[in-house]
Scaffold this motif. Structure first.
Motif, PDB file in Angstrom:
ATOM      1  N   GLY A  73       0.815  -1.205   0.000  1.00 33.70           N
ATOM      2  CA  GLY A  73       0.000   0.000   0.000  1.00 33.70           C
ATOM      3  C   GLY A  73       0.849   1.256   0.000  1.00 33.70           C
ATOM      4  N   THR A  74       1.937   1.221   0.745  1.00 30.70           N
ATOM      5  CA  THR A  74       2.817   2.383   0.833  1.00 30.70           C
ATOM      6  C   THR A  74       3.378   2.735  -0.547  1.00 30.70           C
ATOM      7  OG1 THR A  74       3.403   1.779   3.107  1.00 30.70           O
ATOM      8  CG2 THR A  74       4.902   3.277   1.959  1.00 30.70           C
ATOM      9  N   ASP A 177      -6.374   6.703  -0.635  1.00 36.46           N
ATOM     10  CA  ASP A 177      -5.779   5.548   0.027  1.00 36.46           C
ATOM     11  C   ASP A 177      -6.952   4.723   0.547  1.00 36.46           C
ATOM     12  OD1 ASP A 177      -4.874   3.775   1.959  1.00 36.46           O
ATOM     13  OD2 ASP A 177      -3.327   5.117   2.712  1.00 36.46           O
ATOM     14  N   GLN A 180      -7.795   0.427   3.789  1.00 33.39           N
ATOM     15  CA  GLN A 180      -8.698  -0.145   4.791  1.00 33.39           C
ATOM     16  C   GLN A 180     -10.098  -0.426   4.239  1.00 33.39           C
ATOM     17  OE1 GLN A 180      -8.017  -1.383   7.679  1.00 33.39           O
ATOM     18  NE2 GLN A 180      -5.946  -0.586   7.949  1.00 33.39           N
ATOM     19  N   SER A 200      -3.892  -2.741  -0.505  1.00 29.73           N
ATOM     20  CA  SER A 200      -2.811  -3.603  -0.019  1.00 29.73           C
ATOM     21  C   SER A 200      -3.333  -4.990   0.319  1.00 29.73           C
ATOM     22  CB  SER A 200      -2.178  -2.970   1.222  1.00 29.73           C
ATOM     23  OG  SER A 200      -1.223  -3.849   1.779  1.00 29.73           O
ATOM     24  N   HIS A 202      -2.198  -7.442   2.353  1.00 34.75           N
ATOM     25  CA  HIS A 202      -2.177  -8.033   3.703  1.00 34.75           C
ATOM     26  C   HIS A 202      -3.259  -7.480   4.629  1.00 34.75           C
ATOM     27  CE1 HIS A 202      -0.036  -4.987   6.346  1.00 34.75           C
ATOM     28  NE2 HIS A 202       0.289  -4.502   5.168  1.00 34.75           N
ATOM     29  N   LYS A 203      -4.045  -6.500   4.133  1.00 34.63           N
ATOM     30  CA  LYS A 203      -5.178  -6.031   4.927  1.00 34.63           C
ATOM     31  C   LYS A 203      -6.454  -6.785   4.556  1.00 34.63           C
ATOM     32  CE  LYS A 203      -2.538  -2.825   6.840  1.00 34.63           C
ATOM     33  NZ  LYS A 203      -2.594  -1.378   6.800  1.00 34.63           N
TER      34      LYS A 203
END
Ligand SMILES: *Cc1c(COP(=O)(O)O)cnc(C)c1O
Length: 391
Positions: A73-74, A177, A180, A200, A202-203
């Motif tokens: 995500g970053t 973003d 979440q 992302s 892994h969320k």
């Protein structure tokens, strides 16, 4: 490390779903080829990558060619912002909010040092970013506006469709973003006028090390990671086939489970929240109670430190979080809660519980069993606790 009894820190990271692990294993074991190879052993894997791209695109209402796989995500966040500046070199102003993830905030701070101007807009006391506030911050030299879809610390969901519409009306690029939100909230980019969106793996029950950037067709773009011709020349680096397969599988699972998960997890979350408020005095629920992710509750316990609560919860096999994972470890109070205007003491005393599809009623029972005793004990030894609370 033994397994935690109760894992309620899913906004920090999630477990890899068993179906996702199964899907990716063949590409770790045997099918290790490079999709860019001329030979069929590698080359046929480009079809596997395409399939995963389609699965992810379907979850968010995108075209497959609008998906760029990244490492996290970053990276997606950093790529979006850097691209907007590279493609519009005369525009030196950016707009974002005071409650973004450190992935965004750190880059904005870096850009300020490089001479760019950044407006960090305020949010309401309930954590919501208002479209009107964003619109008012836009200038003729604004290169991009970036506002998060849902906040990782409070779960608060912003009116992204309205914000995006306000930004597009001014003809400015809009990034969100949505790390979440993807997999929890219904997202349909065929009707929501977002230009770029970060997510992302892994969320949402894929492994760490895989993310994606949605890039709307026709949006000017410059790569951030320069290399080979992967991702249509938009992101260098050999395709991480196992991780890409995993993200595709996780996206499909999330879509299939979303409605059922919302119903079941909301009930768990609300029972936990009501139980804490009922059993413990001087507790505050943080953020807008309706406009938030169904899996997240943030609460603040007066007169004690969030970090102390976390340590004792951990001793009791309960994993939760205080502030963002990235700012824990330092005793700086959360920038998100401060931006919401929460008194300093309450910022220090906040705990976030975040659920996943794997949590059960037994998890809620366990937290409700151990937390009141932990709070009572910490308040007993805190010099700030008023005596009437100890009776
Ligand atoms: C976790 C998170 C990120 C960072 O994603 P990584 O894949 O860990 O780099 C960015 N934004 C939000 C809102 C997050 O919750």
């Amino acid at each position: 490390m033994s397994m935690p009894l109760v894992y309620l820190d899913n906004n920090a990271t999630t477990s890899v779903a068993p179906e996702v692990l199964e899907a990716m294993l063949p590409y770790l074991r045997d099918a290790y080829g490079n999709p860019s190879s001329m030979h069929d052993f590698g080359g046929h894997l480009s079809k596997v990558v395409d399939h995963a791209r389609g699965q992810l695109a379907a979850l968010i209402g995108a075209h497959p060619d609008e998906i760029i796989f990244t490492s996290c995500g970053t990276e997606s966040d950093n790529t979006a912002i850097a691209s907007a500046l590279e493609t519009q070199p005369t525009k030196r102003h950016l707009v974002t909010t005071k409650v973004e993830h450190p992935a965004l905030i750190s880059q904005m701070n870096f850009l300020q040092k490089k001479g760019y101007e950044v407006t960090f807009v305020e949010v309401r006391p309930d954590g919501i970013c208002e479209p009107e506030t964003v619109r008012a911050a836009i200038r003729p030299d604004t290169a991009i506006v970036s506002v998060m879809w849902a906040n990782n610390e409070t779960g608060v969901i912003n009116p992204i469709a309205e914000i995006a519409a306000a930004v597009k009306e001014k003809g400015v690029l809009f990034h969100t973003d949505a790390v979440q939100a993807v997999g929890k909230e219904p997202i349909d980019l065929s009707v929501t006028p977002v230009d770029m969106l970060s997510l992302s793996g892994h969320k949402l029950h894929a492994p760490k090390g895989i993310g994606a950037l949605f890039l709307r067709r026709g949006t000017p773009f410059r790569p951030y990671i320069m290399g080979g011709h992967q991702e249509n020349g938009r992101r260098g680096g050999t395709y991480a086939v196992p991780n890409i397969v995993a993200l595709g599988a996780a996206a499909e699972l999330a879509g299939a489970h979303m409605a059922e998960e919302r119903r079941r997890v909301t009930a768990l979350r609300d029972r936990l929240e009501a139980g804490l408020l009922e059993r413990i005095p001087a507790v505050h629920r943080l953020g807008n109670p309706e406009l938030r992710l169904f899996n997240t509750t943030a609460v603040s316990f007066e007169f004690i430190e969030g970090e102390a609560i976390l340590l004792l919860l951990s001793e009791n096999g309960v994993c939760a979080s205080s502030g963002s994972a990235c700012s824990s470890g330092s005793l700086e109070p959360s920038h998100v809660l401060r931006a919401m205007g929460l008194p300093f003491e309450l910022c220090h005393a906040s705990i976030r519980f975040s659920f996943s599809r794997y949590n059960t009623d037994a998890d809620v029972d366990r937290v409700l069993e151990v937390t009141p005793g932990i709070i009572r004990e910490l308040r007993r030894i805190s010099p700030f606790t008023p005596p009437e609370l100890l009776r």
